[in-house]
Design a protein around this motif. Structure first.
Motif, PDB file in Angstrom:
ATOM      1  N   ALA A   1      28.860  14.975  -1.934  1.00 19.85           N
ATOM      2  CA  ALA A   1      28.159  14.454  -1.342  1.00 19.85           C
ATOM      3  C   ALA A   1      26.536  13.878  -2.487  1.00 19.85           C
ATOM      4  O   ALA A   1      26.050  13.008  -1.916  1.00 19.85           O
ATOM      5  CB  ALA A   1      27.115  15.785  -0.463  1.00 19.85           C
ATOM      6  N   ALA A   2      27.002  14.627  -3.390  1.00 26.19           N
ATOM      7  CA  ALA A   2      25.214  13.983  -4.200  1.00 26.19           C
ATOM      8  C   ALA A   2      25.732  12.630  -5.011  1.00 26.19           C
ATOM      9  O   ALA A   2      24.882  12.042  -5.534  1.00 26.19           O
ATOM     10  CB  ALA A   2      25.420  14.906  -5.324  1.00 26.19           C
ATOM     11  N   ASP A   3      27.280  12.792  -4.956  1.00 22.75           N
ATOM     12  CA  ASP A   3      27.228  11.167  -5.404  1.00 22.75           C
ATOM     13  C   ASP A   3      27.005  10.312  -4.224  1.00 22.75           C
ATOM     14  O   ASP A   3      26.950   9.020  -4.503  1.00 22.75           O
ATOM     15  CB  ASP A   3      29.359  10.730  -5.942  1.00 22.75           C
ATOM     16  CG  ASP A   3      28.988  11.616  -7.339  1.00 22.75           C
ATOM     17  OD1 ASP A   3      28.537  12.117  -8.011  1.00 22.75           O
ATOM     18  OD2 ASP A   3      29.996  12.372  -7.611  1.00 22.75           O
ATOM     19  N   LEU A   4      27.910  10.189  -3.191  1.00 28.35           N
ATOM     20  CA  LEU A   4      27.229   9.491  -1.751  1.00 28.35           C
ATOM     21  C   LEU A   4      26.109   9.223  -1.716  1.00 28.35           C
ATOM     22  O   LEU A   4      25.600   8.150  -1.486  1.00 28.35           O
ATOM     23  CB  LEU A   4      27.972  10.276  -0.238  1.00 28.35           C
ATOM     24  CG  LEU A   4      29.173  10.008  -0.578  1.00 28.35           C
ATOM     25  CD1 LEU A   4      29.872  11.447   0.510  1.00 28.35           C
ATOM     26  CD2 LEU A   4      30.017   8.785  -0.351  1.00 28.35           C
ATOM     27  N   VAL A   5      24.981  10.450  -1.664  1.00 31.89           N
ATOM     28  CA  VAL A   5      23.466   9.751  -1.212  1.00 31.89           C
ATOM     29  C   VAL A   5      23.217   9.271  -3.217  1.00 31.89           C
ATOM     30  O   VAL A   5      22.806   8.678  -2.350  1.00 31.89           O
ATOM     31  CB  VAL A   5      22.976  11.369  -2.371  1.00 31.89           C
ATOM     32  CG1 VAL A   5      21.363  11.013  -1.422  1.00 31.89           C
ATOM     33  CG2 VAL A   5      22.736  12.168  -0.063  1.00 31.89           C
ATOM     34  N   GLN A   6      23.483   9.276  -3.961  1.00 29.97           N
ATOM     35  CA  GLN A   6      23.618   8.594  -5.347  1.00 29.97           C
ATOM     36  C   GLN A   6      23.670   6.861  -5.164  1.00 29.97           C
ATOM     37  O   GLN A   6      22.679   6.083  -5.229  1.00 29.97           O
ATOM     38  CB  GLN A   6      23.642   9.267  -6.472  1.00 29.97           C
ATOM     39  CG  GLN A   6      23.388   8.368  -7.269  1.00 29.97           C
ATOM     40  CD  GLN A   6      21.901   8.448  -7.711  1.00 29.97           C
ATOM     41  OE1 GLN A   6      20.871   9.550  -7.642  1.00 29.97           O
ATOM     42  NE2 GLN A   6      21.429   7.609  -8.290  1.00 29.97           N
ATOM     43  N   ASP A   7      24.920   6.718  -4.353  1.00 29.48           N
ATOM     44  CA  ASP A   7      25.190   5.396  -4.565  1.00 29.48           C
ATOM     45  C   ASP A   7      24.416   4.668  -3.378  1.00 29.48           C
ATOM     46  O   ASP A   7      24.267   3.558  -3.332  1.00 29.48           O
ATOM     47  CB  ASP A   7      26.846   5.697  -3.842  1.00 29.48           C
ATOM     48  CG  ASP A   7      27.613   6.006  -5.637  1.00 29.48           C
ATOM     49  OD1 ASP A   7      27.762   5.770  -6.326  1.00 29.48           O
ATOM     50  OD2 ASP A   7      28.688   6.659  -4.988  1.00 29.48           O
ATOM     51  N   ALA A   8      24.665   5.737  -2.038  1.00 28.51           N
ATOM     52  CA  ALA A   8      23.891   5.287  -0.841  1.00 28.51           C
ATOM     53  C   ALA A   8      22.362   4.315  -1.282  1.00 28.51           C
ATOM     54  O   ALA A   8      21.785   3.864  -0.761  1.00 28.51           O
ATOM     55  CB  ALA A   8      23.464   5.753   0.239  1.00 28.51           C
ATOM     56  N   LEU A   9      21.390   5.248  -2.443  1.00 34.29           N
ATOM     57  CA  LEU A   9      20.208   4.540  -2.968  1.00 34.29           C
ATOM     58  C   LEU A   9      20.559   4.365  -3.464  1.00 34.29           C
ATOM     59  O   LEU A   9      19.377   2.631  -3.374  1.00 34.29           O
ATOM     60  CB  LEU A   9      20.514   6.553  -3.643  1.00 34.29           C
ATOM     61  CG  LEU A   9      19.214   7.822  -2.492  1.00 34.29           C
ATOM     62  CD1 LEU A   9      18.898   8.248  -3.547  1.00 34.29           C
ATOM     63  CD2 LEU A   9      18.181   7.344  -1.917  1.00 34.29           C
ATOM     64  N   VAL A  10      21.376   3.515  -3.972  1.00 39.79           N
ATOM     65  CA  VAL A  10      21.251   2.546  -4.765  1.00 39.79           C
ATOM     66  C   VAL A  10      21.371   1.484  -4.276  1.00 39.79           C
ATOM     67  O   VAL A  10      21.123   0.018  -4.319  1.00 39.79           O
ATOM     68  CB  VAL A  10      22.760   2.376  -5.822  1.00 39.79           C
ATOM     69  CG1 VAL A  10      22.535   1.384  -6.804  1.00 39.79           C
ATOM     70  CG2 VAL A  10      22.289   3.465  -7.124  1.00 39.79           C
ATOM     71  N   ARG A  11      22.433   0.952  -2.649  1.00 37.68           N
ATOM     72  CA  ARG A  11      22.804   0.542  -2.070  1.00 37.68           C
ATOM     73  C   ARG A  11      21.234  -0.366  -0.959  1.00 37.68           C
ATOM     74  O   ARG A  11      21.550  -1.672  -1.547  1.00 37.68           O
ATOM     75  CB  ARG A  11      23.566   0.580  -1.109  1.00 37.68           C
ATOM     76  CG  ARG A  11      25.411   0.596  -1.851  1.00 37.68           C
ATOM     77  CD  ARG A  11      26.782   1.324  -1.187  1.00 37.68           C
ATOM     78  NE  ARG A  11      27.579   0.613  -0.918  1.00 37.68           N
ATOM     79  CZ  ARG A  11      29.104   1.640  -1.752  1.00 37.68           C
ATOM     80  NH1 ARG A  11      27.905   2.840  -0.664  1.00 37.68           N
ATOM     81  NH2 ARG A  11      29.500   1.556  -2.247  1.00 37.68           N
ATOM     82  N   THR A  12      20.548   1.203  -0.813  1.00 41.18           N
ATOM     83  CA  THR A  12      19.826   0.298  -0.264  1.00 41.18           C
ATOM     84  C   THR A  12      18.395   0.118  -1.194  1.00 41.18           C
ATOM     85  O   THR A  12      18.004  -1.367  -0.420  1.00 41.18           O
ATOM     86  CB  THR A  12      18.835   1.966   0.241  1.00 41.18           C
ATOM     87  OG1 THR A  12      20.251   2.481   1.974  1.00 41.18           O
ATOM     88  CG2 THR A  12      17.798   1.593   1.005  1.00 41.18           C
ATOM     89  N   PHE A  13      18.294   0.249  -2.286  1.00 33.99           N
ATOM     90  CA  PHE A  13      16.708  -0.098  -2.452  1.00 33.99           C
ATOM     91  C   PHE A  13      17.620  -0.747  -4.341  1.00 33.99           C
ATOM     92  O   PHE A  13      16.551  -0.732  -4.878  1.00 33.99           O
ATOM     93  CB  PHE A  13      16.441   1.268  -3.228  1.00 33.99           C
ATOM     94  CG  PHE A  13      16.298   1.760  -2.317  1.00 33.99           C
ATOM     95  CD1 PHE A  13      14.648   1.582  -1.506  1.00 33.99           C
ATOM     96  CD2 PHE A  13      16.279   3.303  -2.024  1.00 33.99           C
ATOM     97  CE1 PHE A  13      14.472   2.217  -0.176  1.00 33.99           C
ATOM     98  CE2 PHE A  13      15.746   3.919  -0.735  1.00 33.99           C
ATOM     99  CZ  PHE A  13      14.747   3.266  -0.020  1.00 33.99           C
TER     100      PHE A  13
END
Length: 177
Positions: free
Chosen positions: A34-46
Motif C-alpha cells: 500500500a505504501a509503495d502504491l501510494v508513493q508511485d501514484a503520487l509520483v505519477r500524479t505530481f
C-alpha cells in the motif's frame, strides 16, 4: 503555477495521505504494498506540473493511479501464473490415469442429473458464467438457476459420498452419541 501545484501536493499528503494509504491497503491487503502504491501514484500524479489542480482533483487522480496499478499488477501476476509452469519443471509428475478416471466419473454423474440441473452446473462451473448469465442463456430466473445449482450440487455430492449425504439429510452425524 509551480507554487500552487506544489502546495496541492503537500496538502494532499498531509491531509489525505492516511486515507490514501487505507484505500491502497484495502486493495492490496499489505501495508508495505500500500505504501509503495501510494508513493508511485503520487509520483505519477505530481511528476509533471498540471494546470488547475485542486485538492479534490488531485486526490481523484491519485486514487485512480492506485487502482490502475493494482489492476496492472494483477494482470501481470495472472500472465505469470499462466506461463510459469513452462519455466519450472515439476518435481514429480502425477499419473494422468486417476485424473482421467475422476473426470469420466464426474461426466457420468452430471449426465445422470436432470437436464436443467446439468445445464446450470456446466454453464456455471465449466463455462464460468455468473448466475445471472446462466439465467439469461437458459431463459429462466436467477432464483431458478440457484435452485438447480443447489439441487445439482447436492445430487453430485451424494453420489460421491452417499454416507455423508445421508448424515446431512438426517440433520448431521451422530458419531459418538
Amino acid at each position: 503555477m509551480a507554487r500552487s501545484w506544489d502546495e496541492v501536493a503537500t496538502r494532499l499528503v498531509v491531509e489525505r495521505g492516511d486515507a490514501l494509504s487505507r484505500y491502497a491497503y484495502l486493495l492490496t491487503g499489505s501495508v508495505d504494498d500500500a505504501a509503495d502504491l501510494v508513493q508511485d501514484a503520487l509520483v505519477r500524479t505530481f511528476g509533471t506540473p498540471r494546470l488547475g489542480m485542486t485538492l479534490p482533483r488531485a486526490e481523484a487522480y491519485v486514487r485512480r493511479a492506485i487502482l490502475n496499478a493494482v489492476i496492472d499488477r494483477s494482470r501481470r501476476d495472472g500472465t505469470w501464473r499462466n506461463v510459469r509452469h513452462l519455466a519450472v519443471e515439476p518435481a514429480a509428475v502425477d499419473s494422468p490415469a486417476s485424473a482421467t478416471d475422476e473426470r469420466l466419473d464426474l461426466i457420468e454423474r452430471i449426465r445422470r442429473l436432470a437436464p436443467r440441473q446439468a445445464a446450470c452446473i456446466v454453464l456455471r462451473y465449466y463455462e464460468d458464467l455468473t448466475v445471472d448469465d446462466v439465467a439469461q442463456v437458459l431463459g429462466i430466473s436467477s432464483g431458478a438457476v440457484k435452485r438447480y445449482l443447489s439441487d445439482g450440487l447436492r445430487a453430485l455430492s451424494s453420489s460421491i459420498d452417499p454416507a455423508g449425504a445421508r448424515a446431512a439429510r438426517s440433520g448431521g452425524s451422530h458419531v459418538g452419541s
